[in-house]
Design a protein around this motif. Structure first.
Motif, PDB file in Angstrom:
ATOM      1  N   PRO A 107     -23.827  -6.959  28.075  1.00 13.29           N
ATOM      2  CA  PRO A 107     -25.091  -6.239  28.247  1.00 13.29           C
ATOM      3  C   PRO A 107     -25.719  -5.785  26.942  1.00 13.29           C
ATOM      4  O   PRO A 107     -26.889  -5.401  26.903  1.00 13.29           O
ATOM      5  N   LEU A 108     -24.945  -5.821  25.837  1.00 13.40           N
ATOM      6  CA  LEU A 108     -25.466  -5.349  24.551  1.00 13.40           C
ATOM      7  C   LEU A 108     -26.173  -6.446  23.761  1.00 13.40           C
ATOM      8  O   LEU A 108     -26.857  -6.162  22.775  1.00 13.40           O
ATOM      9  N   MET A 109     -26.014  -7.706  24.202  1.00  9.17           N
ATOM     10  CA  MET A 109     -26.681  -8.815  23.531  1.00  9.17           C
ATOM     11  C   MET A 109     -28.014  -9.105  24.197  1.00  9.17           C
ATOM     12  O   MET A 109     -28.232  -8.779  25.365  1.00  9.17           O
ATOM     13  N   GLU A 136     -29.892 -14.135  22.044  1.00 13.16           N
ATOM     14  CA  GLU A 136     -28.599 -14.177  21.344  1.00 13.16           C
ATOM     15  C   GLU A 136     -27.534 -14.846  22.199  1.00 13.16           C
ATOM     16  O   GLU A 136     -26.711 -15.627  21.690  1.00 13.16           O
ATOM     17  N   LEU A 137     -27.532 -14.567  23.486  1.00 11.46           N
ATOM     18  CA  LEU A 137     -26.527 -15.169  24.363  1.00 11.46           C
ATOM     19  C   LEU A 137     -26.708 -16.679  24.464  1.00 11.46           C
ATOM     20  O   LEU A 137     -25.723 -17.431  24.481  1.00 11.46           O
ATOM     21  N   LEU A 138     -27.941 -17.140  24.507  1.00 12.71           N
ATOM     22  CA  LEU A 138     -28.181 -18.578  24.557  1.00 12.71           C
ATOM     23  C   LEU A 138     -27.741 -19.260  23.259  1.00 12.71           C
ATOM     24  O   LEU A 138     -27.161 -20.353  23.290  1.00 12.71           O
ATOM     25  N   ARG A 139     -27.997 -18.611  22.129  1.00 10.87           N
ATOM     26  CA  ARG A 139     -27.562 -19.201  20.856  1.00 10.87           C
ATOM     27  C   ARG A 139     -26.037 -19.228  20.761  1.00 10.87           C
ATOM     28  O   ARG A 139     -25.450 -20.203  20.255  1.00 10.87           O
ATOM     29  N   ARG A 147     -26.930 -25.983  15.061  1.00  8.48           N
ATOM     30  CA  ARG A 147     -27.681 -24.727  15.094  1.00  8.48           C
ATOM     31  C   ARG A 147     -29.156 -24.921  15.412  1.00  8.48           C
ATOM     32  O   ARG A 147     -29.701 -24.243  16.290  1.00  8.48           O
ATOM     33  N   ARG A 148     -29.825 -25.827  14.688  1.00 11.22           N
ATOM     34  CA  ARG A 148     -31.261 -26.002  14.890  1.00 11.22           C
ATOM     35  C   ARG A 148     -31.552 -26.516  16.299  1.00 11.22           C
ATOM     36  O   ARG A 148     -32.465 -26.019  16.973  1.00 11.22           O
ATOM     37  N   LYS A 149     -30.767 -27.462  16.740  1.00 12.24           N
ATOM     38  CA  LYS A 149     -30.969 -28.019  18.075  1.00 12.24           C
ATOM     39  C   LYS A 149     -30.683 -26.965  19.155  1.00 12.24           C
ATOM     40  O   LYS A 149     -31.397 -26.868  20.153  1.00 12.24           O
ATOM     41  N   GLY A 150     -29.632 -26.158  18.924  1.00 10.98           N
ATOM     42  CA  GLY A 150     -29.275 -25.129  19.890  1.00 10.98           C
ATOM     43  C   GLY A 150     -30.357 -24.073  20.029  1.00 10.98           C
ATOM     44  O   GLY A 150     -30.658 -23.609  21.129  1.00 10.98           O
ATOM     45  N   ARG A 151     -30.951 -23.680  18.894  1.00  8.65           N
ATOM     46  CA  ARG A 151     -32.019 -22.673  18.947  1.00  8.65           C
ATOM     47  C   ARG A 151     -33.237 -23.216  19.680  1.00  8.65           C
ATOM     48  O   ARG A 151     -33.863 -22.505  20.465  1.00  8.65           O
ATOM     49  N   ALA A 152     -33.583 -24.472  19.411  1.00  9.00           N
ATOM     50  CA  ALA A 152     -34.743 -25.078  20.065  1.00  9.00           C
ATOM     51  C   ALA A 152     -34.510 -25.193  21.574  1.00  9.00           C
ATOM     52  O   ALA A 152     -35.405 -24.897  22.384  1.00  9.00           O
ATOM     53  N   ARG A 193     -34.890  -8.544  24.455  1.00 13.67           N
ATOM     54  CA  ARG A 193     -34.346  -7.338  25.084  1.00 13.67           C
ATOM     55  C   ARG A 193     -32.859  -7.497  25.368  1.00 13.67           C
ATOM     56  O   ARG A 193     -32.375  -8.603  25.629  1.00 13.67           O
ATOM     57  N   ARG A 194     -32.119  -6.381  25.325  1.00 13.24           N
ATOM     58  CA  ARG A 194     -30.714  -6.418  25.688  1.00 13.24           C
ATOM     59  C   ARG A 194     -30.575  -6.732  27.176  1.00 13.24           C
ATOM     60  O   ARG A 194     -31.348  -6.239  27.993  1.00 13.24           O
ATOM     61  N   VAL A 195     -29.573  -7.532  27.505  1.00 15.91           N
ATOM     62  CA  VAL A 195     -29.387  -7.968  28.883  1.00 15.91           C
ATOM     63  C   VAL A 195     -29.097  -6.792  29.811  1.00 15.91           C
ATOM     64  O   VAL A 195     -29.392  -6.843  31.007  1.00 15.91           O
TER      65      VAL A 195
END
Length: 311
Positions: A71-73, A77-80, A90-95, A112-114
């Motif tokens: 819940p703090l992320m 951030e969780l998707l990355r 990294r670049r592909k993951g962010r996209a 927003r934090r989850v």
């Protein structure tokens, strides 16, 4: 489990229905390699879930009912993090993460934090996390349990879109008959660890029989007389408290005749409803009892994968 034999075709949404404790989540955990099968064989995307568990995990996305999310992320951030865990550059993951945030309608809440997310937003984030690596097959374990009607509709829309636009095969477990009827092209019903019915929703409902007419009486003292009137139109049908019911082979075309017959018998009526066969009726015929919550689960609504299991 008494043995389940299923085959799910590439590109379809397959509904796996049953009450709590029927074995739905256990089956999903075995198919997703989280639980070792005690017997039989199971293949997902062509891979043996026991002997080729690593290949299975690469081919699937999983959104479990009890999935833990920090819940703090933030959602972004969780998707990355999920992309990193799958070994995506990294670049592909962010996209890909940004694309999925847009897909599930969370772009405005990405920073927003989850812990501030609503239940529906968390479910949609679950979907995004399960899709970060582009799986062939998506397993959804009761994805809308506990959600309000609007949130349920939002999740349904996302599942349809993923299936339609990406061709993702979806294996959906649910205890909501309405959910399976709206989403799944084919369903299987499980009860007490055994498969009791399987087919398309339309075919299963047609097998139940004719529509039924349900009459709410002004006085319970008229019940026997009303039942006698309805028997002239069709066989008795199960009815909830305060109603009498019968099968109505002619459906809506016979409604007027029923009303006239009740009026001729001088039976005061509070309400008359025509019920078309439902998946809950299918469940009742197959198991002898109704699914809990069947009366209140309705919601008003304005390629490449393969799952198989054999015993």
């Amino acid at each position: 489990m008494d043995g389940i034999d299923l085959a799910v075709q590439p590109g379809e949404i397959f509904g796996f229905l049953g009450p709590n404790g029927a074995g739905k989540s256990t089956t999903v955990r075995m198919l997703t390699t989280l639980l070792k099968p005690s017997g039989g064989r199971a293949f997902v995307a062509g891979y043996d879930v026991f002997k080729e568990a690593h290949q299975v995990r690469q081919a699937i996305g999983v959104a479990l009912q009890d999935a833990a999310i920090d819940p703090l992320m933030t959602g972004r951030e969780l998707l990355r993090l999920q992309a990193t865990l799958h070994g995506i550059p990294r670049r592909k993951g962010r996209a890909k993460g940004e694309e999925l945030l847009e897909t599930v309608g969370l772009m405005s809440a990405a920073a927003r934090r989850v812990g501030t997310y609503s239940g529906g937003m968390r479910r949609r984030l679950d979907l995004a996390l399960a899709l970060i690596h582009g799986p062939q097959i998506l397993f959804l374990d009761e994805p809308t349990t506990g959600l309000d009607p609007n949130s349920r509709l939002a999740v349904w829309d996302e599942v349809r879109k993923l299936n339609r636009e990406a061709g993702t095969t979806v294996f959906l477990t649910t205890q909501y008959m309405e959910e399976a009827d709206r989403l799944a092209g084919r369903i299987a019903i499980i009860d007490d660890g055994r498969l009791v019915s399987e087919g398309t929703p339309a075919v299963l409902k047609a097998q139940v029989g004719d529509p039924s007419i349900h009459v709410q009486l002004a006085s319970n003292e008229d019940r026997i007389s009303a039942e006698a009137v309805l028997l002239d139109f069709g066989a008795p049908a199960a009815a909830r408290s305060g109603y009498v019911a019968a099968r109505l082979p002619g459906g809506a075309n016979q409604m007027a005749a029923v009303v006239r017959a009740l009026d001729d018998a001088h039976l005061p009526v509070e309400a008359i409803e025509l019920h078309m066969p439902s998946l809950d009726d299918v469940f009742q015929v197959a198991t002898g009892h109704r699914l809990e919550g069947a009366e209140d689960d309705a919601v008003a609504e304005p390629g490449a994968g393969e799952v198989a299991a054999e015993k």
